[in-house]
Design a protein around this motif. Structure first.
Motif, PDB file in Angstrom:
ATOM      1  N   GLN A  91     -14.715 -39.994  19.589  1.00 31.74           N
ATOM      2  CA  GLN A  91     -15.719 -39.525  20.555  1.00 31.74           C
ATOM      3  C   GLN A  91     -17.096 -39.445  19.891  1.00 31.74           C
ATOM      4  OE1 GLN A  91     -14.966 -39.138  23.828  1.00 31.74           O
ATOM      5  NE2 GLN A  91     -13.032 -40.000  23.097  1.00 31.74           N
ATOM      6  N   LYS A  92     -18.141 -39.356  20.695  1.00 34.60           N
ATOM      7  CA  LYS A  92     -19.496 -39.238  20.182  1.00 34.60           C
ATOM      8  C   LYS A  92     -19.594 -38.035  19.243  1.00 34.60           C
ATOM      9  CE  LYS A  92     -24.273 -38.537  21.342  1.00 34.60           C
ATOM     10  NZ  LYS A  92     -25.210 -37.950  22.289  1.00 34.60           N
ATOM     11  N   LYS A 139     -21.246 -35.050  17.466  1.00 30.67           N
ATOM     12  CA  LYS A 139     -22.292 -34.107  17.852  1.00 30.67           C
ATOM     13  C   LYS A 139     -22.936 -33.487  16.602  1.00 30.67           C
ATOM     14  CE  LYS A 139     -22.786 -33.186  21.678  1.00 30.67           C
ATOM     15  NZ  LYS A 139     -23.706 -33.942  22.604  1.00 30.67           N
ATOM     16  N   LYS A 140     -24.241 -33.234  16.717  1.00 25.55           N
ATOM     17  CA  LYS A 140     -24.911 -32.452  15.666  1.00 25.55           C
ATOM     18  C   LYS A 140     -24.327 -31.043  15.680  1.00 25.55           C
ATOM     19  CE  LYS A 140     -29.061 -32.874  17.218  1.00 25.55           C
ATOM     20  NZ  LYS A 140     -30.502 -32.742  17.454  1.00 25.55           N
ATOM     21  N   GLY A 141     -24.389 -30.390  14.529  1.00 29.36           N
ATOM     22  CA  GLY A 141     -23.853 -29.040  14.589  1.00 29.36           C
ATOM     23  C   GLY A 141     -23.969 -28.322  13.277  1.00 29.36           C
TER      24      GLY A 141
END
Ligand code: CTP
Ligand code: CA
Length: 216
Positions: free
Chosen positions: A107-108, A110-112
Motif C-alpha cells: 500500500q502507499k 505514509k509519512k509518520g
C-alpha cells in the motif's frame, strides 16, 4: 525488390527504455534511459526488412513504422515479454533494466512518526544472461553496456560474463542518456571497434547493417 543486404525472413527482438520498479502504488525507481537508441535500432532493422518485436519500458516515443511493440513496466514484465517473443534470429538488448526492485511493494507508504521508510531492494533477473543460457538463444545476441568509466574494460568483461556475441559499449558520462548522439565501441570476439560520436539514428543504421551482414 529485396536487396542482398536485407533482413527479410528474420525475426529480431529489441528491448529499449528504462524499467520502472514500484516502491508503492504511486512511486517507483527508474533511470534516465530515454529509449531513443533502442527505438532507432528497431526502426533501422525494420527498414532492412526484419520482423521486429520491440519490448519497451515506459518511454514517450512513437512506435517505429513496421515494428510490433509490446509495452512493459518492470524488469520482471520485460523478462516475461522477451521469453514470450522467442524464437528470434537475433536479440539486441538496449534496455536499461533496473538492477533492483523493491521487495514487497504494498500500500502507499505514509509519512509518520516512524521517520523515512527503509526500502529493501532485491536483484532483478539478468534478462540478457538468461537468454544466453536459454535453449532458444538467438543466433546473434547483442548487449549494450552503459558505463561512466573504464568503458572498454567493463564492456569486455561483460561480454565474457554474459556470454553474448557483441557488446555495444556506451559512454554515458556525458549527455548521452536522453541526448540525440552516442559514442559507441563494438566489442566482439575479434576485438574492439570504436565509432566516432554520431546521431543515434546513424548508430542504429550502421549497427543494423552489421547485424544483417552477421546473419547472412
Ligand atoms: N540487462 C538485462 N537484465 C538486467 C540487467 C541488464 O538484460 N537485469 C542487459 C541490458 O539490457 C544490457 C546489458 O544487460 O544489454 C548490460 O547492462 P548493464 O546494466 O550495463 O550491465 P549489468 O550486468 O547490470 O552491470 P552494471 O549495471 O553493474 O554495470
Ligand atoms: Ca545494470
Amino acid at each position: 525488390m529485396a536487396d542482398a543486404t536485407g533482413l527479410e525472413e528474420t525475426h529480431i527482438l529489441v528491448t529499449a527504455g528504462p524499467t520502472h520498479e514500484p516502491i508503492d502504488p504511486v512511486r517507483y525507481l527508474a533511470n534516465r534511459s530515454s529509449g531513443k537508441q533502442g527505438f532507432a535500432i528497431a526502426a533501422a532493422l525494420a527498414r532492412l526488412g526484419a520482423r521486429v518485436t520491440l519490448i519497451a519500458g515506459p518511454v514517450t516515443l512513437d512506435t517505429p513504422e513496421g515494428v510490433t511493440r509490446i509495452d512493459v513496466e518492470t524488469a520482471l514484465e520485460m523478462q516475461a515479454a522477451v521469453e514470450a517473443a522467442l524464437p528470434a534470429d537475433a536479440a539486441i538488448m538496449v534496455a536499461a533494466v533496473a538492477d533492483w526492485r523493491v521487495e514487497g511493494a504494498g500500500q502507499k507508504i505514509k509519512k509518520g512518526a516512524g521517520g523515512p521508510p527503509v526500502l529493501h531492494l532485491v536483484e532483478n533477473p539478468d534478462i540478457l544472461a538468461g537468454l544466453a543460457r536459454s535453449p532458444l538463444r538467438p543466433r546473434l545476441l547483442i548487449g549494450f553496456a552503459a558505463e561512466t568509466e573504464h568503458v572498454i574494460d567493463h564492456a569486455t568483461a561483460k561480454r565474457a560474463r554474459k556470454q553474448v556475441d557483441w557488446i555495444v559499449a556506451n559512454d554515458v558520462s556525458g549527455d548521452v542518456m536522453g541526448g540525440a548522439a552516442n559514442t559507441v565501441h563494438i566489442v566482439t570476439a575479434n576485438g574492439v571497434e570504436s565509432w566516432e560520436r554520431m546521431p543515434k539514428d546513424a548508430v542504429a543504421a550502421r549497427l543494423a547493417e552489421r547485424i544483417a551482414a552477421a546473419l547472412r
